[in-house]
Design a protein around this motif. Structure first.
Motif, short mmCIF file in Angstrom:
data_model
loop_
_atom_site.label_atom_id
_atom_site.label_comp_id
_atom_site.label_asym_id
_atom_site.label_seq_id
_atom_site.Cartn_x
_atom_site.Cartn_y
_atom_site.Cartn_z
N VAL A 1 5.51 -8.92 -22.10
CA VAL A 1 4.73 -10.11 -22.47
C VAL A 1 4.26 -10.85 -21.23
O VAL A 1 3.08 -11.20 -21.09
N GLY A 2 5.18 -11.09 -20.30
CA GLY A 2 4.82 -11.79 -19.06
C GLY A 2 3.82 -11.00 -18.24
O GLY A 2 2.90 -11.57 -17.65
N SER A 3 3.99 -9.67 -18.19
CA SER A 3 3.10 -8.83 -17.40
C SER A 3 1.68 -8.87 -17.93
O SER A 3 0.71 -8.92 -17.15
N VAL A 4 1.54 -8.86 -19.25
CA VAL A 4 0.20 -8.96 -19.86
C VAL A 4 -0.45 -10.29 -19.50
O VAL A 4 -1.62 -10.34 -19.12
N ILE A 5 0.33 -11.37 -19.58
CA ILE A 5 -0.20 -12.69 -19.24
C ILE A 5 -0.60 -12.74 -17.77
O ILE A 5 -1.69 -13.21 -17.41
N GLY A 6 0.26 -12.22 -16.90
CA GLY A 6 -0.03 -12.23 -15.47
C GLY A 6 -1.22 -11.38 -15.11
O GLY A 6 -1.93 -11.66 -14.13
N SER A 7 -1.49 -10.32 -15.89
CA SER A 7 -2.62 -9.43 -15.63
C SER A 7 -3.94 -10.02 -16.12
O SER A 7 -5.00 -9.69 -15.60
N ILE A 8 -3.87 -10.85 -17.14
CA ILE A 8 -5.09 -11.43 -17.73
C ILE A 8 -5.51 -12.71 -17.01
O ILE A 8 -6.68 -12.92 -16.68
N ILE A 9 -4.56 -13.58 -16.76
CA ILE A 9 -4.87 -14.89 -16.19
C ILE A 9 -5.10 -14.79 -14.69
O ILE A 9 -4.33 -14.19 -13.96
N LEU B 1 8.76 0.62 -15.75
CA LEU B 1 8.00 1.47 -16.66
C LEU B 1 7.32 0.63 -17.75
O LEU B 1 6.12 0.80 -18.02
N CYS B 2 8.07 -0.26 -18.36
CA CYS B 2 7.54 -1.07 -19.46
C CYS B 2 6.49 -2.06 -18.98
O CYS B 2 5.38 -2.13 -19.52
N GLY B 3 6.84 -2.84 -17.94
CA GLY B 3 5.89 -3.82 -17.42
C GLY B 3 4.67 -3.16 -16.80
O GLY B 3 3.55 -3.64 -16.95
N GLY B 4 4.90 -2.04 -16.09
CA GLY B 4 3.79 -1.34 -15.44
C GLY B 4 2.81 -0.76 -16.44
O GLY B 4 1.60 -0.80 -16.23
N THR B 5 3.33 -0.22 -17.53
CA THR B 5 2.46 0.35 -18.57
C THR B 5 1.59 -0.73 -19.21
O THR B 5 0.39 -0.54 -19.42
N ALA B 6 2.20 -1.87 -19.51
CA ALA B 6 1.45 -2.99 -20.11
C ALA B 6 0.37 -3.48 -19.16
O ALA B 6 -0.79 -3.70 -19.55
N SER B 7 0.74 -3.65 -17.89
CA SER B 7 -0.22 -4.13 -16.89
C SER B 7 -1.33 -3.11 -16.67
O SER B 7 -2.51 -3.47 -16.56
N ALA B 8 -0.98 -1.82 -16.62
CA ALA B 8 -1.98 -0.77 -16.42
C ALA B 8 -3.00 -0.76 -17.55
O ALA B 8 -4.20 -0.54 -17.31
N ALA B 9 -2.55 -1.02 -18.78
CA ALA B 9 -3.46 -1.04 -19.92
C ALA B 9 -4.50 -2.15 -19.76
O ALA B 9 -5.69 -1.95 -20.06
N ILE B 10 -4.06 -3.31 -19.25
CA ILE B 10 -4.99 -4.42 -19.04
C ILE B 10 -5.99 -4.09 -17.94
O ILE B 10 -7.21 -4.27 -18.09
N PHE B 11 -5.49 -3.57 -16.81
CA PHE B 11 -6.38 -3.24 -15.70
C PHE B 11 -7.33 -2.10 -16.07
O PHE B 11 -8.49 -2.11 -15.67
N ALA B 12 -6.85 -1.14 -16.85
CA ALA B 12 -7.70 -0.03 -17.28
C ALA B 12 -8.83 -0.54 -18.18
O ALA B 12 -9.97 -0.07 -18.09
#
Length: 249
Positions: free
Chosen positions: A82-90, A183-194
């Protein structure tokens, strides 16, 4: 691209992967190196999203050796996602030099704490965790997840310290759990960047494969050497990264 540049990049990725698989903090080496070799910041961001997943896959090595309790670590992985997605978007407007200084100070504090506490993280503390401690861990992992999403350098080291200092795991267990968090945070963040087109797979995948090989070897070294060895490596890396962030970034 010049083959020599590619060879250097792959060698740096392999060495960084070993460091990442052992303890973490490899991005403090990998990111500046890739920028120096000529890739722009957007390409480097994309590469680190893939290498984070690659490092995270090394958790399998720890799981095979009984060093990860997925039932225990999964809730913390979820909050990191959850935090990783927020950090990747904002887009966070934070002075980069100030961020580097803050991280460096924390690194020094961590190194000094471990240096003067010989038993810290060497043997797991078999105690029942209080609800307040678990709540603190959730908050800190959420903050770590946000940081993970937009920068991630040394995030693994902070994750290891949270598992050790707050959740009372020994160092090897903490490293294994940190790989699962990666693995979990990286996958979430990668999805946003992709989704934003920030990953060049022709570059990121070859580097990610080499990084994974290094990370797998690093995991094996950590499991073989044990917690006491990891403690000294963490102290050395924490001090080295602090000096690098303060004076040589």
């Amino acid at each position: 691209m010049d083959p020599i540049i590619w060879i250097i990049a792959l060698v740096v990725s392999f060495v960084s992967g070993i460091i990442g698989g052992m303890v973490g903090g490899s991005y403090l080496i990998l990111i500046p190196a890739l920028l120096f070799l000529g890739w722009d910041i957007h390409q480097v961001i994309g590469i680190t999203r893939i290498t984070t997943i690659a490092a995270g896959l090394a958790f399998i090595n720890y799981m095979k050796n009984g060093k990860i309790d997925l039932k225990f670590s999964s809730p913390f992985a979820l909050i990191v996602i959850v935090g990783s997605v927020i950090g990747s978007i904002i887009v966070i407007e934070l002075n980069e030099k100030l961020l580097q200084t803050i991280i460096a100070i924390f690194m020094i504090i961590i190194a000094l704490f471990m240096l003067f506490n010989n038993k810290f993280g060497v043997n797991p503390l078999k105690i029942k965790l209080k609800k307040g401690r678990i709540l603190i861990a959730f908050v800190l992992f959420f903050i770590l997840g946000i940081y993970f999403g937009f920068y991630a350098a040394a995030a693994s080291i902070f994750s290891i310290i949270l598992f050790t200092a707050v959740l009372r795991k020994d160092f090897v267990e903490s490293v294994g759990n940190a790989r699962f968090i990666d693995l979990c945070g990286g996958t979430a963040s990668a999805a946003i960047f992709a989704s934003k087109g920030l990953i060049d797979y022709k570059i990121a995948i070859p580097i990610g494969i080499i990084y994974f090989i290094g990370a797998w070897m690093g995991a094996q070294i950590t499991i073989k050497k044990g917690s006491a060895w990891v403690r000294y490596l963490l102290i050395i890396l924490a001090i080295t990264f602090a000096i690098k962030l303060l004076f040589f970034y």
